[in-house]
Enzyme design. Structure first.
Site: not given
Length: 660
Positions: A177, A424
Site C-alpha cells: 500500500g 493481513e
C-alpha cells in the site's frame, strides 16, 4: 426539501449525547470524530458527490486521493492534530488515501522496532512528512506464510552496508500500500544473510525514491499493480517492488531487538515474540474498524427499509403498503447485523486499548502479554472481517434493486470491506493459529496463562456439564448461564474433534476456520456482556441489554459457519424453544430499541454517503437526481447519435447487397 411526510431522522452534523458517546468508545473518541467531521465536511477538497467515484478513471480517483492527502497533511501540521485524528480523517474520506500507511504501520514499526538513537533521526522525518512511508512485506509467492519470504538483505562488511535483493520473480514485493507512486521509503521485510548464514526475517528501512525528484532510486523497480476487485480502494496506489542489490547503511536495519555490529557479529533478540508486532498492530486496529464498516451498511439499510413501503400484508384490511423494515425477512437479516456490528466495535475497542497498553509495556521490555494479545487479534481479525464482508452484502440485498445502484454506496462499502478477509493474512490460513495455540496449551496444561482460551478447563472435566436451566423453556435461552453453557459446549465438542483429527493426521485446514469462529463467538459474547455490565447510565442500559441478547442468540441459533450447529445437538423441543426466544428478542429490539440505538449512533449523511440515507431528500428523490447527473444522461452522448441512427439503416444496405 423532501416531499415525504415521514420524518427522516438522519443528522447532518454530529450530535452529542451520553448513549452516542458510549457507542463511539468514550468522550475522547467522540470528540475526535466530531472535530474531524467538522473539518472535512466544511472543506471543499473533501466534498462528497454520492456515486461520482464510480465514474472516475482510476488515475483520476488516485489523483484526487493524493490531493486530499496533501490537504490532510496541511491540516494536521497547522492544527497540530494527534496521529489518531489524522487516521480517523483518512477513514472519513472513504478513499483509502496513499498516505494511509504513514501512521497505521510505517511509523508504528519505527517506534516499536528502532533503537532510541534511530528514532531520534527517523521519527521526526515521518511525523513532519519529510518522508512518505510504506511496509513492503507480502511477496508474489508468499503472503500469510511470512517465514517463506525470499527477499534477502546480505551484509557487506567491506562497505558496512546491506544489499537488498529480489532473487526471484516470486520474491517481488506485491500488494504494498502507498508504494506504487507515493512512498519514498519502505520498511522492507527481508532475510538477513551474514557470511552465508540465514538469520531469518528482519526489518530494513530502504529508500525507494529520490526526495527531490520522486524518481526511483538506483536498483529499485516499482510498478503500480493495477485495479482491485470490485473497483475497491481507488485512492490507494498499491505497488509491486523489486530490488536489485540496493545498498543501504547498516544503521538502517531496525535494531531495537536484534543487532548487527560493524564486524558482522549478529546479536539475537532476547525475545523472539517481537516478530508478532507488525501484524498485531494492524489487526488490533482492524478489530474495531471493521465493525464501523458493518454498522455504516446496517444503518444505511435501516434508514432505507424504514422509508420504503411495498405490498400489503393483509390485502383486505390494509389500506396502505407495509413498511419494508416490518417484514420478518428484513428484520431477521438486519437486526442481527446491527447487534454484531456494535459487538465488533465495543469489543474491538477493548482489544485495541489492550494493545495500546501493551505497546507501552513492550517499550519497557515487558512482552508477557504478547501471546494472548496476538491470539486475540488473530481471532478478532478473522471474526470481524468474515462477519463484515458478508454482512455488508446482506444489507445491500435487503434494500432490493436500489441497493445495487452505485448511488446507494453499498458497492463501495463492500469493495472496501471484503478485501480485509484476505489482507493481513487469508482467514483460512491465519485462523489456524488459534487451534494451534489451543492444542499447545491443552497439551502443556497451561491454558490458564491465556485468558483467551481459559474455557479449556471445561474440556478437562470428566463429567459433562449439564445445562443450568430447562432448554425447552424459551425464557431459559435469555439466561446468561444457558448462553455460556451452549457456547462452551459447542467449543468443547469442536476442540475434541480437532484433537482427534490432528492425531489421525487429517487435513484440518478447512475445519479450523469453524473452530476459530466458534472460539471468537465465545470471546465476543463474553466481551460484549462485560461491556454491558459496566454501563452505569440507566438511560440506555436496557437498549444495550436488548441488543446483547440478539447478538447472543444470533450466534447460537444462526451460527456463522454451517458446521457449528452440528456441535450443539439439541432435541426438537429445545431447538423450538431457542427459535422462539430468538424471535422474541428480535421483536423486542426491532419494536422498542433499534430506533434509539440508530439515533444515538448518529451517523451523518456525510459519513454514510448514500442516496438511500439523505437528510433533506427521500431515497427516490436522491436516486432520480443521481440519474440526472449521470455523465451519460441527456445529450452528453450525442456524439454517438449518428452512429446509432446509421446502425438502424444497416438492414437496408444488407438487403440491397443480397439482391445484387
Amino acid at each position: 426539501m423532501s416531499t415525504d411526510s415521514q420524518v427522516r431522522n438522519i443528522p447532518k452534523t454530529v450530535k452529542e449525547g451520553p448513549f452516542g458517546v458510549f457507542l463511539w468508545g468514550g468522550q475522547e473518541k467522540f470528540d475526535r470524530r466530531r472535530d474531524v467531521f467538522q473539518e472535512l465536511s466544511t472543506n471543499p477538497m473533501f466534498a462528497k458527490d454520492t456515486g461520482a467515484h464510480t465514474s472516475l478513471a482510476r488515475k483520476d480517483a488516485w489523483t484526487k486521493g493524493a490531493l486530499q492527502s496533501r490537504e490532510l497533511i496541511t491540516i494536521k501540521l497547522r492544527k497540530n492534530w494527534p496521529h489518531r485524528h489524522f487516521m480517523d480523517a483518512i477513514r472519513m474520506t472513504d478513499w483509502f488515501l496513499p498516505v494511509q500507511p504513514q501512521f497505521r504501520i510505517f511509523m508504528s514499526n519505527l517506534e516499536r522496532q528502532m533503537t532510541d538513537e534511530q528514532k531520534r533521526i527517523w521519527i521526526p522525518k515521518a511525523e513532519n512528512f519529510e518522508i512518505f512511508g510504506s511496509y513492503p512485506q507480502t511477496e508474489l509467492g508468499h503472503g500469510s506464510n511470512v517465514s517463506g519470504i525470499e527477499t534477502t538483505a546480505t551484509f557487506d562488511p567491506l562497505t558496512d552496508e546491506f544489499l537488498i535483493n529480489s532473487p526471484t520473480i516470486s520474491s517481488t514485493k506485491y500488494w504494498i500500500g502507498g508504494s506504487g507512486i507515493w512512498a519514498t521509503h519502505g520498511i522492507v521485510v527481508a532475510r538477513l544473510i551474514i557470511r552465508g548464514q540465514d538469520h531469518g526475517n528482519h526489518l530494513f528501512l530502504t529508500q525507494l525514491r529520490d526526495l527531490k525528484t520522486q524518481q526511483l532510486m538506483p536498483g529499485v523497480e516499482i510498478y503500480e499493480m493495477g485495479p482491485k476487485a470490485f473497483q475497491g480502494m481507488l485512492g490507494a496506489d498499491t505497488g509491486a517492488l523489486r530490488f536489485h542489490h540496493v545498498r543501504i547503511p547498516r544503521e538502517q536495519m531496525l535494531m531495537r531487538n536484534a543487532q548487527v555490529e560493524r564486524d558482522g557479529t549478529y546479536i539475537k533478540p532476547k525475545n523472539t515474540k517481537h516478530s508478532y508486532g507488525s501484524m498485531v498492530t494492524v489487526r488490533a486496529l482492524m478489530a474495531e474498524i471493521t465493525g464501523h464498516d458493518l454498522l455504516r451498511a446496517a444503518v444505511t439499510a435501516y434508514h432505507y427499509t424504514t422509508f420504503r413501503k411495498q405490498f400489503k400484508r393483509d390485502r383486505v384490511n390494509d389500506k396502505n403498503e407495509t413498511t419494508v423494515f416490518n417484514y420478518a425477512s428484513v428484520r431477521h437479516r438486519l437486526l442481527p447485523l446491527l447487534a454484531q456490528g456494535i459487538a465488533l466495535v465495543l469489543v474491538g475497542q477493548n482489544i485495541n486499548q489492550a494493545y495500546q497498553e501493551y505497546t507501552q509495556q513492550m517499550l519497557k521490555g515487558d512482552t508477557s502479554d504478547l501471546e494472548d494479545l496476538h491470539l486475540q487479534t488473530v481471532g478478532a481479525k478473522v471474526y470481524s472481517t468474515e462477519i463484515t464482508g458478508k454482512g455488508v452484502e446482506t444489507c445491500r440485498i435487503a434494500c432490493g434493486g436500489h441497493g445495487y445502484s452505485g448511488l446507494s454506496g453499498f458497492g463501495r462499502m463492500y469493495a472496501h470491506a471484503i478485501n480485509a478477509v484476505t489482507y493481513e493474512g487469508d482467514n483460512y490460513v491465519i485462523g489456524q493459529q488459534v487451534p494451534r495455540a489451543i492444542l499447545k496449551h491443552y497439551k502443556n496444561k497451561t491454558e490458564a496463562s491465556l485468558p483467551s482460551i481459559s474455557y479449556l478447563s471445561v474440556l478437562r472435566s470428566e463429567k459433562p456439564r449439564q445445562p443450568p436451566a430447562d432448554l425447552t423453556n424459551a425464557t431459559s435461552w435469555t439466561s446468561r448461564g444457558v448462553q455460556q453453557w451452549a457456547l462452551e459446549q459447542r467449543l468443547v465438542s469442536m476442540v475434541r474433534q480437532h484433537m482427534e483429527d490432528t492425531n489421525a493426521n487429517v487435513d484440518t485446514s478447512y475445519t479450523t476456520h469453524a473452530l476459530t469462529m466458534a472460539h471468537s463467538d465465545f470471546a465476543y459474547w463474553r466481551g460484549l456482556w462485560k461491556v454491558v455490565d459496566a454501563i452505569s447510565h440507566e438511560s440506555f442500559v436496557e437498549h444495550m441489554k436488548a441488543l446483547a441478547h440478539v447478538f447472543s442468540l444470533s450466534i447460537i441459533y444462526n451460527p456463522h459457519h454451517p458446521s457449528l450447529s452440528q456441535h450443539l445437538p439439541l432435541a426438537p423441543n429445545q431447538l423450538a424453544a431457542l427459535r422462539k426466544a430468538y424471535s422474541e428478542v428480535l421483536a423486542d429490539l426491532g419494536d422498542n430499541h433499534v430506533a434509539a440505538i440508530i439515533d444515538a449512533y448518529g451517523l451523518t449523511e456525510y459519513e454514510m454517503d448514500s442516496a438511500l440515507a439523505r437528510a433533506d431528500q427521500t431515497p427516490y428523490e436522491a436516486l432520480l437526481e443521481g440519474a440526472k447527473r449521470s455523465e451519460m444522461s441527456g445529450e452528453k452522448m450525442s456524439h454517438l447519435w449518428p452512429m446509432m441512427v446509421d446502425t438502424r439503416q444497416i438492414w437496408k444496405r444488407e438487403k440491397a447487397k443480397a439482391k445484387l
